[in-house]
Design a protein around this motif. Sequence first.
Motif, PDB file in Angstrom:
ATOM      1  N   ASP A 149       0.831  -1.193   0.000  1.00 37.10           N
ATOM      2  CA  ASP A 149       0.000   0.000   0.000  1.00 37.10           C
ATOM      3  C   ASP A 149       0.867   1.245   0.000  1.00 37.10           C
ATOM      4  O   ASP A 149       0.372   2.350  -0.247  1.00 37.10           O
ATOM      5  CB  ASP A 149      -0.896   0.022   1.242  1.00 37.10           C
ATOM      6  CG  ASP A 149      -1.852  -1.159   1.284  1.00 37.10           C
ATOM      7  OD1 ASP A 149      -2.481  -1.441   0.249  1.00 37.10           O
ATOM      8  OD2 ASP A 149      -1.960  -1.798   2.341  1.00 37.10           O
ATOM      9  N   ASN A 231       2.327  -2.681   4.206  1.00 33.09           N
ATOM     10  CA  ASN A 231       0.932  -3.111   4.088  1.00 33.09           C
ATOM     11  C   ASN A 231       0.120  -2.397   5.170  1.00 33.09           C
ATOM     12  O   ASN A 231       0.433  -2.500   6.357  1.00 33.09           O
ATOM     13  CB  ASN A 231       0.877  -4.634   4.267  1.00 33.09           C
ATOM     14  CG  ASN A 231      -0.532  -5.206   4.282  1.00 33.09           C
ATOM     15  OD1 ASN A 231      -0.726  -6.317   4.727  1.00 33.09           O
ATOM     16  ND2 ASN A 231      -1.512  -4.471   3.795  1.00 33.09           N
ATOM     17  N   ARG A 233      -3.788  -1.808   6.598  1.00 33.54           N
ATOM     18  CA  ARG A 233      -5.212  -2.108   6.542  1.00 33.54           C
ATOM     19  C   ARG A 233      -5.754  -2.274   7.951  1.00 33.54           C
ATOM     20  O   ARG A 233      -4.996  -2.417   8.913  1.00 33.54           O
ATOM     21  CB  ARG A 233      -5.491  -3.365   5.716  1.00 33.54           C
ATOM     22  CG  ARG A 233      -5.023  -4.670   6.337  1.00 33.54           C
ATOM     23  CD  ARG A 233      -5.143  -5.811   5.347  1.00 33.54           C
ATOM     24  NE  ARG A 233      -4.790  -7.088   5.955  1.00 33.54           N
ATOM     25  CZ  ARG A 233      -5.666  -7.984   6.370  1.00 33.54           C
ATOM     26  NH1 ARG A 233      -6.967  -7.723   6.267  1.00 33.54           N
ATOM     27  NH2 ARG A 233      -5.276  -9.121   6.896  1.00 33.54           N
ATOM     28  N   GLY A 251      -1.481  -6.058   8.861  1.00 30.46           N
ATOM     29  CA  GLY A 251      -1.754  -4.731   8.327  1.00 30.46           C
ATOM     30  C   GLY A 251      -1.642  -3.631   9.355  1.00 30.46           C
ATOM     31  O   GLY A 251      -2.056  -2.498   9.099  1.00 30.46           O
ATOM     32  N   HIS A 345     -13.143   5.705   6.609  1.00 32.84           N
ATOM     33  CA  HIS A 345     -12.941   4.278   6.365  1.00 32.84           C
ATOM     34  C   HIS A 345     -13.504   3.879   5.012  1.00 32.84           C
ATOM     35  O   HIS A 345     -12.918   3.056   4.291  1.00 32.84           O
ATOM     36  CB  HIS A 345     -13.606   3.474   7.476  1.00 32.84           C
ATOM     37  CG  HIS A 345     -13.251   2.027   7.457  1.00 32.84           C
ATOM     38  ND1 HIS A 345     -14.155   1.025   7.755  1.00 32.84           N
ATOM     39  CD2 HIS A 345     -12.085   1.392   7.156  1.00 32.84           C
ATOM     40  CE1 HIS A 345     -13.552  -0.147   7.652  1.00 32.84           C
ATOM     41  NE2 HIS A 345     -12.302   0.048   7.294  1.00 32.84           N
ATOM     42  N   ARG A 349      -9.638   2.770   1.175  1.00 31.34           N
ATOM     43  CA  ARG A 349      -8.957   1.950   0.181  1.00 31.34           C
ATOM     44  C   ARG A 349      -8.610   2.719  -1.088  1.00 31.34           C
ATOM     45  O   ARG A 349      -7.605   2.439  -1.724  1.00 31.34           O
ATOM     46  CB  ARG A 349      -9.809   0.733  -0.189  1.00 31.34           C
ATOM     47  CG  ARG A 349      -9.927  -0.278   0.904  1.00 31.34           C
ATOM     48  CD  ARG A 349      -8.586  -0.770   1.394  1.00 31.34           C
ATOM     49  NE  ARG A 349      -7.710  -1.202   0.320  1.00 31.34           N
ATOM     50  CZ  ARG A 349      -6.392  -1.245   0.393  1.00 31.34           C
ATOM     51  NH1 ARG A 349      -5.786  -0.863   1.489  1.00 31.34           N
ATOM     52  NH2 ARG A 349      -5.672  -1.670  -0.619  1.00 31.34           N
TER      53      ARG A 349
END
Length: 379
Positions: A149, A231, A233, A251, A345, A349
Amino acid sequence: MRDRAEITIVGAGPAGLTCAIGLALAGKKVVVREWHGDVGHRFHDDLQGLENWTDPVDVLDELAAIGIAARFDHHGVSEGVVFDGQAKPHRVRGKRPLFYLLRRGNAIGSLDRALLDQAVKAGVEVRFNDRVTETAGDMILAAGPRRADIIAAGRVFDTDMEDGAWLAIGSELAPKGYAYLLTHNGRGTVASCMFSGFRDQASHVAATLAFFERHAGLRMQNPRPFGGFGNIRLPRTAMQGECPVVGEHAGFQDALAGFGLRYAVRSGRLAAESLINSTSYTDAWRRALQPGLRTGVVNRFLFNAAGQSGLDWLIERLARNEAGDTLAQAYRPSLPKRVLFPLAHHRFRAPLIDPSCNHENCDCVWCEHGDHSAAIAGA
């Protein structure tokens, strides 16, 4: 916990080794299985920061409290320079170290080597070149990032520059991210830390080098290219079956700046405690880590929405006030941020999925060095 012969930890990064040390100090038999041939395989003796502003407890004291001595090269950084969108420098200062400068990799003095040495001294068995493909028994998963990411690419080098820390923000330097320059004791690291535009990594690195040469007097001897990825998340449970998942494998990483070392250490400790005390790891990390992770997501949303003028205002505010207190306030959970979280949220992404990087004819750090076929993934 169930009385098994041994506990297996998959991965010898900071999260896995912290967990192993905690378990071993509690008298458990621990085996760490690492796919690669040594610790720190993702790093190149580059300088990184261990953040020290999100908690009133100094991070080195936090490590000591869980049995980890700071037997690695470290240097507290309490001031630095942040450049705004017009390349105007703003000096920021803290009452105590804003972060600790560390070395990453397998060399003596690096964080990774020090954690390995302390794990072995505590009685942990570490097996290198040993890849795990399926879960079984009492196992903790700490195998590192499952996707990219965020990527960082730049140079590590020798230098005659004074010690210092510089940060710059700009889409030509690092899309949706930042560029940084760190120097200490004749060594340096300069990098573009990108949240997008991975395919154009080379041009962003070139722009970063040129910027710091012009505005910070960057001087490099014996420069070597380096790169890394992270990463980010929000996991649902951070469990795979009955196995806790820790560190970047889960994450656990700050969504705004990509800082993950403190999350790695904390999640490793929480996983160890859950096995020792037969308690819920999911409940523990949600209580201890989730508020900060969610605040990071809101901060990322605000960063993306601010625009250059908004970011310049924030940089001026950071320079006018005590930087540690200002950063702590920005990362402190609050009612407005809890209200904003669902929207942040929902949009989380979008800025992290890089449409330019599809693993086809791309030479970014993730495409060249990422493990795209990992069998074990977090939950």
